[in-house]
Design a protein around this motif. Sequence first.
Motif, PDB file in Angstrom:
ATOM      1  N   LEU A 149       0.839  -1.205   0.000  1.00  0.00           N
ATOM      2  CA  LEU A 149       0.000   0.000   0.000  1.00  0.00           C
ATOM      3  C   LEU A 149       0.871   1.251   0.000  1.00  0.00           C
ATOM      4  O   LEU A 149       0.620   2.203  -0.751  1.00  0.00           O
ATOM      5  CB  LEU A 149      -0.921  -0.030   1.224  1.00  0.00           C
ATOM      6  CG  LEU A 149      -2.133   0.865   1.213  1.00  0.00           C
ATOM      7  CD1 LEU A 149      -3.054   0.517   0.049  1.00  0.00           C
ATOM      8  CD2 LEU A 149      -2.871   0.720   2.530  1.00  0.00           C
ATOM      9  N   MET A 150       1.921   1.229   0.816  1.00  0.00           N
ATOM     10  CA  MET A 150       2.867   2.350   0.845  1.00  0.00           C
ATOM     11  C   MET A 150       3.560   2.505  -0.510  1.00  0.00           C
ATOM     12  O   MET A 150       3.730   3.634  -1.002  1.00  0.00           O
ATOM     13  CB  MET A 150       3.907   2.149   1.942  1.00  0.00           C
ATOM     14  CG  MET A 150       3.361   2.266   3.346  1.00  0.00           C
ATOM     15  SD  MET A 150       2.690   3.885   3.714  1.00  0.00           S
ATOM     16  CE  MET A 150       4.123   4.920   3.498  1.00  0.00           C
ATOM     17  N   ALA A 151       3.966   1.404  -1.117  1.00  0.00           N
ATOM     18  CA  ALA A 151       4.630   1.461  -2.423  1.00  0.00           C
ATOM     19  C   ALA A 151       3.694   2.045  -3.480  1.00  0.00           C
ATOM     20  O   ALA A 151       4.106   2.881  -4.293  1.00  0.00           O
ATOM     21  CB  ALA A 151       5.104   0.067  -2.842  1.00  0.00           C
ATOM     22  N   ILE A 152       2.448   1.621  -3.446  1.00  0.00           N
ATOM     23  CA  ILE A 152       1.478   2.122  -4.426  1.00  0.00           C
ATOM     24  C   ILE A 152       1.336   3.633  -4.309  1.00  0.00           C
ATOM     25  O   ILE A 152       1.445   4.359  -5.306  1.00  0.00           O
ATOM     26  CB  ILE A 152       0.112   1.422  -4.254  1.00  0.00           C
ATOM     27  CG1 ILE A 152       0.208  -0.035  -4.723  1.00  0.00           C
ATOM     28  CG2 ILE A 152      -0.977   2.172  -5.017  1.00  0.00           C
ATOM     29  CD1 ILE A 152      -0.981  -0.896  -4.342  1.00  0.00           C
ATOM     30  N   LEU A 172      -1.886   2.475 -14.012  1.00  0.00           N
ATOM     31  CA  LEU A 172      -1.963   1.056 -13.668  1.00  0.00           C
ATOM     32  C   LEU A 172      -0.779   0.226 -14.161  1.00  0.00           C
ATOM     33  O   LEU A 172      -0.233  -0.582 -13.419  1.00  0.00           O
ATOM     34  CB  LEU A 172      -3.260   0.456 -14.224  1.00  0.00           C
ATOM     35  CG  LEU A 172      -3.451  -1.053 -14.052  1.00  0.00           C
ATOM     36  CD1 LEU A 172      -3.565  -1.423 -12.577  1.00  0.00           C
ATOM     37  CD2 LEU A 172      -4.666  -1.534 -14.819  1.00  0.00           C
ATOM     38  N   PHE A 173      -0.350   0.414 -15.371  1.00  0.00           N
ATOM     39  CA  PHE A 173       0.512  -0.568 -16.020  1.00  0.00           C
ATOM     40  C   PHE A 173       1.984  -0.468 -15.642  1.00  0.00           C
ATOM     41  O   PHE A 173       2.550   0.611 -15.534  1.00  0.00           O
ATOM     42  CB  PHE A 173       0.336  -0.498 -17.533  1.00  0.00           C
ATOM     43  CG  PHE A 173      -1.056  -0.862 -17.945  1.00  0.00           C
ATOM     44  CD1 PHE A 173      -1.495  -2.172 -17.870  1.00  0.00           C
ATOM     45  CD2 PHE A 173      -1.939   0.121 -18.354  1.00  0.00           C
ATOM     46  CE1 PHE A 173      -2.794  -2.506 -18.212  1.00  0.00           C
ATOM     47  CE2 PHE A 173      -3.241  -0.212 -18.698  1.00  0.00           C
ATOM     48  CZ  PHE A 173      -3.674  -1.526 -18.629  1.00  0.00           C
ATOM     49  N   TYR A 197       1.640  -4.317 -10.346  1.00  0.00           N
ATOM     50  CA  TYR A 197       2.393  -5.359  -9.652  1.00  0.00           C
ATOM     51  C   TYR A 197       2.211  -5.243  -8.137  1.00  0.00           C
ATOM     52  O   TYR A 197       1.900  -6.227  -7.467  1.00  0.00           O
ATOM     53  CB  TYR A 197       3.871  -5.256 -10.030  1.00  0.00           C
ATOM     54  CG  TYR A 197       4.751  -6.211  -9.276  1.00  0.00           C
ATOM     55  CD1 TYR A 197       4.697  -7.577  -9.503  1.00  0.00           C
ATOM     56  CD2 TYR A 197       5.631  -5.747  -8.300  1.00  0.00           C
ATOM     57  CE1 TYR A 197       5.501  -8.457  -8.801  1.00  0.00           C
ATOM     58  CE2 TYR A 197       6.441  -6.615  -7.598  1.00  0.00           C
ATOM     59  CZ  TYR A 197       6.373  -7.958  -7.850  1.00  0.00           C
ATOM     60  OH  TYR A 197       7.169  -8.825  -7.145  1.00  0.00           O
ATOM     61  N   ALA A 198       2.383  -4.043  -7.606  1.00  0.00           N
ATOM     62  CA  ALA A 198       2.212  -3.840  -6.165  1.00  0.00           C
ATOM     63  C   ALA A 198       0.772  -4.121  -5.749  1.00  0.00           C
ATOM     64  O   ALA A 198       0.529  -4.672  -4.671  1.00  0.00           O
ATOM     65  CB  ALA A 198       2.622  -2.421  -5.773  1.00  0.00           C
ATOM     66  N   LEU A 202      -0.488  -6.800  -3.065  1.00  0.00           N
ATOM     67  CA  LEU A 202      -1.385  -6.352  -1.987  1.00  0.00           C
ATOM     68  C   LEU A 202      -2.607  -7.267  -1.884  1.00  0.00           C
ATOM     69  O   LEU A 202      -2.979  -7.696  -0.784  1.00  0.00           O
ATOM     70  CB  LEU A 202      -1.816  -4.906  -2.237  1.00  0.00           C
ATOM     71  CG  LEU A 202      -2.963  -4.366  -1.384  1.00  0.00           C
ATOM     72  CD1 LEU A 202      -2.576  -4.282   0.082  1.00  0.00           C
ATOM     73  CD2 LEU A 202      -3.396  -3.001  -1.888  1.00  0.00           C
ATOM     74  N   ILE A 203      -3.203  -7.603  -3.002  1.00  0.00           N
ATOM     75  CA  ILE A 203      -4.400  -8.452  -3.008  1.00  0.00           C
ATOM     76  C   ILE A 203      -4.064  -9.869  -2.545  1.00  0.00           C
ATOM     77  O   ILE A 203      -4.808 -10.479  -1.769  1.00  0.00           O
ATOM     78  CB  ILE A 203      -5.061  -8.466  -4.403  1.00  0.00           C
ATOM     79  CG1 ILE A 203      -5.512  -7.056  -4.797  1.00  0.00           C
ATOM     80  CG2 ILE A 203      -6.215  -9.451  -4.462  1.00  0.00           C
ATOM     81  CD1 ILE A 203      -6.428  -6.372  -3.799  1.00  0.00           C
TER      82      ILE A 203
END
Length: 147
Positions: free
Chosen positions: A97-100, A109-110, A118-119, A123-124
């Motif tokens: 979440l922090m990376a995003i 997105l891509f 990817y992040a 996360l999911i």
Amino acid sequence: MTTSLIQKITNTTSGIASTILRIPVGLILMAHGAQKLFGAFGGYGLEGTGQWMASIGLEPGYLMALLAGSAEFFGGLALVIGLLVRPASAVIAFTMLMAIFSVHISNGLFMANNGYEYALTLLIVAASLVFSGAGSFSVDKAISAKN
């Protein structure tokens, strides 16, 4: 009381599916963490990663690199061996979440544009493992069965 907490942390509601999911994802996370912590696989190590994190406003950079690298490397290791998967997955989810939001969100997105796909995927997966647990072939399952 302690047994109840251990039971909750190590309990798994999943069979083989979580096991199949967590092992390759754990290996990938370990590799990314090793880049940050040790400079492995073409990474920059703590110094280089820390300098980069400081440059994007994550201060103190060295500490942030240590935390992110440790979450990925040791969290990934926990996923691979199936030990304390729920708490490790929660830490991994927070790290992603922090990376995003600190690095990737402004790029879309891509991955081709250094986006967050990817992040978000990691996360999911991590969030899923928080809820399902480690799966049938794990140290957590063995610990849970004893309590």
